[in-house]
Every structure is written in C-alpha cells, then in structure tokens.
Design an enzyme around this catalytic site. Structure first.
Site, PDB file in Angstrom:
ATOM      1  N   TYR A   1      45.500  46.574  36.180  1.00 14.56           N
ATOM      2  CA  TYR A   1      44.461  46.177  35.242  1.00 14.56           C
ATOM      3  C   TYR A   1      44.078  44.623  35.673  1.00 14.56           C
ATOM      4  O   TYR A   1      45.241  43.926  35.485  1.00 14.56           O
ATOM      5  CB  TYR A   1      44.368  46.324  33.987  1.00 14.56           C
TER       6      TYR A   1
ATOM      7  N   GLU B   1      40.923  42.724  34.487  1.00 12.32           N
ATOM      8  CA  GLU B   1      39.652  42.571  34.052  1.00 12.32           C
ATOM      9  C   GLU B   1      39.489  40.889  34.072  1.00 12.32           C
ATOM     10  O   GLU B   1      40.307  40.090  33.896  1.00 12.32           O
ATOM     11  CB  GLU B   1      39.513  43.024  32.729  1.00 12.32           C
TER      12      GLU B   1
END
Ligand code: DSN
Length: 432
Positions: free
Chosen positions: A72, A74
C-alpha cells in the site's frame, strides 16, 4: 529460495522458478490454472486484430507478478500515508521520470488505474457539474468517457459532439470550429477509439484557443505511435494528455496523465485522494518497464511497422472490394463497412472468430444499424506486428479475411481458412 537469490537467478534458474510457481498454482488452484493456460492457448492459436489489444513483454509480465502488488502506498513519492514505501517511492519516481522523458512532458501522473480514470481526473480537476465538454461522438469514433449519455461524463456534464463529414468520413475541422464557437465549451477533447485518420492537434489547439477552452487529447489508442514519432505529437500543444498503457504502447493494463506543470498539482490531488486510494505499485513498475521499452530504437521500428501493416492490409482488402470507412487509414486501425456484403458487423466478427481471427464489431459513422449489432468491424495491427508479421503476411491475411467475410455462413470455407490461420500462428509465435 530467498527473494535475494530469486533476483540473481540466471535464465535457466528463472525458468525453473517460473515452472515451480506454475506447478504450485496448477495443484493448488487447478481451475484458475487451466483457465490461464486456456487463454494462453487461445492467444497462441488466434490472429489478434482487436485494435486495442497487444502482447505485453515478458519483463512487463514479470513485474506485474512481483511482490510490489502487496504494498500500500497511498499518496505520492516522499508523501505517503504508510510506512515502508521507500521502494515504492523509487518505483513511482522512475515511472514518472520515464513517462516525462518518453513523451517530453512537464508533469506525469502514473497512478490512474485505467484510461477512464485518467479522463475522469482531468474533468474533475477543474470542471464543475454542468460545465461543457466538446468531444467526438462515440458513433463516429469517440469513447464512452468522452460524454456518452450512460457514462459519468455524459451524466455530469453538458456534452456537445463533433463528428466526421458524411462524404469524407473524416473530421471536418471547419465544422468543429463552428460548433465550438456556438457551444463555448470549457474543454475540447480530441482522441478516439475507432478513428483511422491522423488527428490535427494544431487545429484542435487553435480552435480551443479561439473559444477559450482547455484542450485534452486522449491518446489511449495511439500512445505507442506518438512515443515513436509516427503520429503527430499532442504533448507540446495540449493542456492534458491522457492514455492507457496497454494498446500500441504494449505495456500493462493501466492509465496515465501528462500535463503542463501548472495543472500538475490539481491533477495529482484529483487522482489521490480525489478518486483513487492505493496505487497499484506492481502495475506502476510495469508501466516504467514499458516506458523504457518504448525508448528503445526497436520500438520505433515496431511502431512504423504497425502503420505499414495497417495500410497494406487495408489497401489489399479495399482492392478486393471491401468498403473501408474514410477510404483508408493513417494509423494502426481501420473499419470495414459490412453492409455491402449483406452481413452485419456482428455476423462478420463472429464468422472471423470461427476461423480463429479475432476482431470486434464496431459502429461506423452514420450507422443505420443499432449499436449492439452495428454495420462495421474494426481491424487493428498492433498485436500481429508484435508477432513479427509484415507486408507479405498482410496480403495473405487480407485473402483470409475476405474469404470469410464473403462466405460467412460456409463452414467448409471457414474451416479451410482456420487451418491457414493456425499455420500462420505457428510461423509467428506470440513472443515470450
Ligand atoms: N475498449 C477500448 C477499445 O477497444 O478501443 C476502448 O476503451
């Protein structure tokens, strides 16, 4: 074997590792394993003429299947919402710098999951609901995200379409200018999914300037041709350029946006946090690989051959009597009007499919048939060019396509063509 020794594996070792992974999938999930093998077999034994498809390189595929899929990340490089993004930062920075270098762009965002998200991000970065978009009619070659009434673009914004001239079946730029003067759009969209002719970006720019609109060019189909310099370059004139990575560019499935620096921050904020969450780091890495591959001299040769192949295939079919929309092609695709043969585009595509030639039914300008069973078939050469086919194969292929299209309910003819297609597939294997 550790990941460190994986990365150092020599070619035979990599093949062994790959085989081991395959063996593992084949025993743990035989249903999906068999389906992946079935698709590989379909690709091996069919001639692929869908203009938006291609074969990604083994390196692109290797990266798509890498550990980066687990991460991940972001945010953007050095501004992430998660820890452990050092590698992700390097991957995305590399993809961005390669995209900018390949296309000569001031700013690149490589996070859009697809071309649709890239287009959505441009609209959402400065338009308000109800603002005006002027774009090409889907029925004349445009795309769903260019304002189709069932798509978010048509639902949220006021849309006006330009199309092609009834006689020439090419964009009439004077008419486009008149429409723009009347409609006064906030943005003009250039770019198409089934337009076989060169796009005059200089004309689009001049019209946009005259009416005070921004200019977005969607190069999803022609990105590889633009990168290789075999189609005029929109990056130097457009405010925004959107694209996919998997068509003529031959990368992984995905999208990206190029824009002028002044719009970069609004585009980045619109993609994240505006529209998407975690970027697909394995896909971004694969985009980086594809951008690098497209900088190689061989890629220019490839792109030139795509266009030559399309021209020869198109002209050879026209010589046999095929009715070609606009009378020819300047790029990687062309459209055949099937109605003079007494069949619809759907019937033609289905008959070709039975002969292991894959193409898609396609609406043609001023089509008199319904969109779900239109009059045309769209033929594209990116995938067959990747297989190494050149002019002599285009002549042979035109014979095979014409035989099927003129004998679409004669199964003996179709079977005979299919055996020739299989021979061609053997002689020109899918790379990798
Ligand atoms: N589906 C693509 C094409 O075939 O052109 C457009 O998104």
């Amino acid at each position: 074997m550790s990941s460190e020794s994986d990365s150092r594996a020599c070619k035979p070792c990599s093949i062994m590792l790959e085989n081991r992974r395959r063996e593992c999938l084949s025993s743990s999930d035989p249903e999906i394993w068999q389906l992946t093998r079935a698709e590989a077999e379909r690709q091996r034994t069919h001639i692929e003429l869908i203009a938006s498809e291609n074969y990604s390189s083994p390196n692109v595929r290797q990266v798509m299947a890498s550990e980066l899929t687990d991460k991940y990340a972001e945010g953007y490089p050095r501004h992430r919402w998660y820890e452990g993004c050092q590698v992700a930062d390097s991957v995305e920075s590399l993809a961005i710098s390669r995209a900018k270098k390949l296309f000569g762009a001031e700013h690149a965002n490589v996070q859009p999951h697809a071309g649709s998200q890239a287009n959505m991000a441009v609209y959402f970065s400065f338009l308000k609901p109800g603002d005006k978009i002027l774009s090409m009619d889907l029925r004349h070659g445009g795309h769903l995200t260019h304002g189709h009434s069932h798509n978010f673009s048509g639902l949220l914004f006021q849309i006006c379409h330009y199309g092609v001239n009834r006689e020439t079946e090419q964009i009439d730029y004077d008419e486009l200018r008149d429409i723009a003067r009347d409609f006064r759009p906030n943005i003009i969209v250039a770019g198409a999914s089934s337009y076989p002719r060169t796009l005059r970006f200089d004309r689009f720019r001049a019209i946009a300037d005259e009416v005070g609109a921004r200019l977005m060019v969607d190069i999803a189909h022609i990105a590889g041709l633009v990168a290789a310099g075999v189609h005029p370059d929109p990056v130097c004139v457009a405010d925004y350029v959107t694209s996919t990575t998997h068509k003529t560019l031959r990368g992984p499935r995905g999208g990206f946006i190029l824009c002028k620096s002044e719009y970069g921050s609004a585009i980045d904020k619109t993609i994240f946090p505006g529209m998407q969450g975690g970027p697909l780091m394995h896909i971004i890495a694969a985009k980086a690989v594809a951008f690098r591959e497209a900088m190689e001299p061989e890629f220019k040769i490839y792109a030139e051959q795509i266009v030559r192949n399309a021209k020869v295939l198109c002209e050879s079919l026209a010589d046999k009597g095929a009715k070609i929309v606009s009378g020819g092609t300047d790029n990687h695709l062309f459209l055949i009007d099937c109605l003079p043969l007494g069949i619809s585009g759907g019937q033609a595509a289905a008959a070709l499919d039975r002969a292991n030639i894959t193409a898609n039914k396609n609406v043609i300008p001023f089509d008199t048939r319904p969109p779900h069973d239109p009059s045309g078939v769209r033929i594209g050469t990116p995938a067959i060019t990747t297989r190494g086919m050149t002019e002599p194969e285009m002549i042979l292929l035109s014979d095979l396509i014409w035989e099927v299209m003129t004998n679409s309910d004669d199964e003996a003819t179709i079977a005979r063509v299919k055996s020739q297609v299989l021979e061609m597939c053997e002689a020109f294997p899918v790379p990798g």
